[in-house]
Design an enzyme around this catalytic site. Structure first.
Site, PDB file in Angstrom:
ATOM      1  N   HIS A 203       0.857  -1.199   0.000  1.00 28.08           N
ATOM      2  CA  HIS A 203       0.000   0.000   0.000  1.00 28.08           C
ATOM      3  C   HIS A 203       0.880   1.232   0.000  1.00 28.08           C
ATOM      4  CE1 HIS A 203       0.579  -1.492   4.091  1.00 28.08           C
ATOM      5  NE2 HIS A 203       0.534  -0.237   4.519  1.00 28.08           N
TER       6      HIS A 203
ATOM      7  N   HIS B 236       1.257   5.054   0.722  1.00 22.31           N
ATOM      8  CA  HIS B 236       0.675   6.136   1.517  1.00 22.31           C
ATOM      9  C   HIS B 236       0.810   7.452   0.758  1.00 22.31           C
ATOM     10  CE1 HIS B 236       0.350   4.011   5.486  1.00 22.31           C
ATOM     11  NE2 HIS B 236       1.345   3.287   4.997  1.00 22.31           N
TER      12      HIS B 236
HETATM   13  P1  AMP Z   1       1.687   0.206   7.315  1.00 26.02           P
HETATM   14  O1  AMP Z   1       1.456  -1.270   7.053  1.00 26.02           O
HETATM   15  O2  AMP Z   1       2.494   0.442   8.553  1.00 26.02           O
HETATM   16  O3  AMP Z   1       2.297   0.917   6.127  1.00 26.02           O
HETATM   17  O4  AMP Z   1       0.312   0.924   7.590  1.00 26.02           O
HETATM   18  C1  AMP Z   1      -0.924   0.306   7.435  1.00 26.02           C
HETATM   19  C2  AMP Z   1      -1.930   1.415   7.328  1.00 26.02           C
HETATM   20  O5  AMP Z   1      -3.203   0.853   7.042  1.00 26.02           O
HETATM   21  C3  AMP Z   1      -2.091   2.251   8.603  1.00 26.02           C
HETATM   22  O6  AMP Z   1      -1.876   3.617   8.273  1.00 26.02           O
HETATM   23  C4  AMP Z   1      -3.518   1.956   9.035  1.00 26.02           C
HETATM   24  O7  AMP Z   1      -4.139   3.071   9.633  1.00 26.02           O
HETATM   25  C5  AMP Z   1      -4.185   1.578   7.743  1.00 26.02           C
HETATM   26  N1  AMP Z   1      -5.348   0.714   7.890  1.00 26.02           N
HETATM   27  C6  AMP Z   1      -5.405  -0.459   8.533  1.00 26.02           C
HETATM   28  N2  AMP Z   1      -6.639  -0.986   8.458  1.00 26.02           N
HETATM   29  C7  AMP Z   1      -7.381  -0.111   7.733  1.00 26.02           C
HETATM   30  C8  AMP Z   1      -8.742  -0.077   7.303  1.00 26.02           C
HETATM   31  N3  AMP Z   1      -9.600  -1.074   7.612  1.00 26.02           N
HETATM   32  N4  AMP Z   1      -9.162   0.980   6.578  1.00 26.02           N
HETATM   33  C9  AMP Z   1      -8.319   1.968   6.275  1.00 26.02           C
HETATM   34  N5  AMP Z   1      -7.014   1.995   6.630  1.00 26.02           N
HETATM   35  C10 AMP Z   1      -6.551   0.974   7.372  1.00 26.02           C
END
Ligand code: AMP
Ligand code: ZN
Length: 132
Positions: free
Chosen positions: A98, A100
């Site tokens: 993902h 950001h």
């Molecule tokens: P990272 O894996 O550390 O790059 O970050 C995962 C991101 O996914 C975090 O910023 C979370 O807030 C976001 N996240 C996790 N679950 C959800 C969800 N159900 N909907 C939207 N964002 C999510």
């Protein structure tokens, strides 16, 4: 597969969709670090960028660009910080690639990519270059 982002793609978990096409889904991060914090995910499950074919990478990053344009049009930020956490050591929590997208404003109090780590190790840049 027990992947939270695949469940979002399949509609099993709700999301605030910003953009969707055959290659990518973009939705608002549920814990925004800044106004308009959006994540863009490929429709195919892949933990890391290296797991994707070049063809999918091309389509995916065209969509990343498009989502930046959408966020730009809504929020008119002064800039962006865009990136992704790759692997647990890189800070990745959700094991589905993902990107950001963080809109940025002058004097918003945030850092930049130089604030992620400052631990360059012992080797000189010249020595590192020889490893390639
Ligand atoms: P990272 O894996 O550390 O790059 O970050 C995962 C991101 O996914 C975090 O910023 C979370 O807030 C976001 N996240 C996790 N679950 C959800 C969800 N159900 N909907 C939207 N964002 C999510
Ligand atoms: Zn997945």
């Amino acid at each position: 597969m027990d992947c939270i982002f695949c469940k979002i793609i399949h509609g099993d978990i709700p999301n605030y969709t910003v953009y969707e096409d055959d290659y990518a889904l973009a939705f608002l991060d549920i814990h925004p670090l800044v106004k308009g914090h959006t994540v863009v995910i490929p429709k195919v499950h892949a933990k890391i960028l290296l797991d994707l074919s070049n063809e999918i990478v091309c389509d995916f990053f065209v969509d990343v660009k498009h989502v930046m344009e959408l966020v730009e049009n809504v929020f008119h930020p002064d800039g962006f910080t865009v990136g992704w956490n790759h692997g647990e050591a890189g800070g990745q929590v959700v094991p589905h690639l993902h990107v950001h997208i963080l809109p940025r404003w002058d004097n918003d109090g945030g850092g930049n990519i130089h604030s992620i780590i400052n631990n360059p190790g012992e080797l000189s840049v010249e020595d590192i270059a020889k490893l390639f």
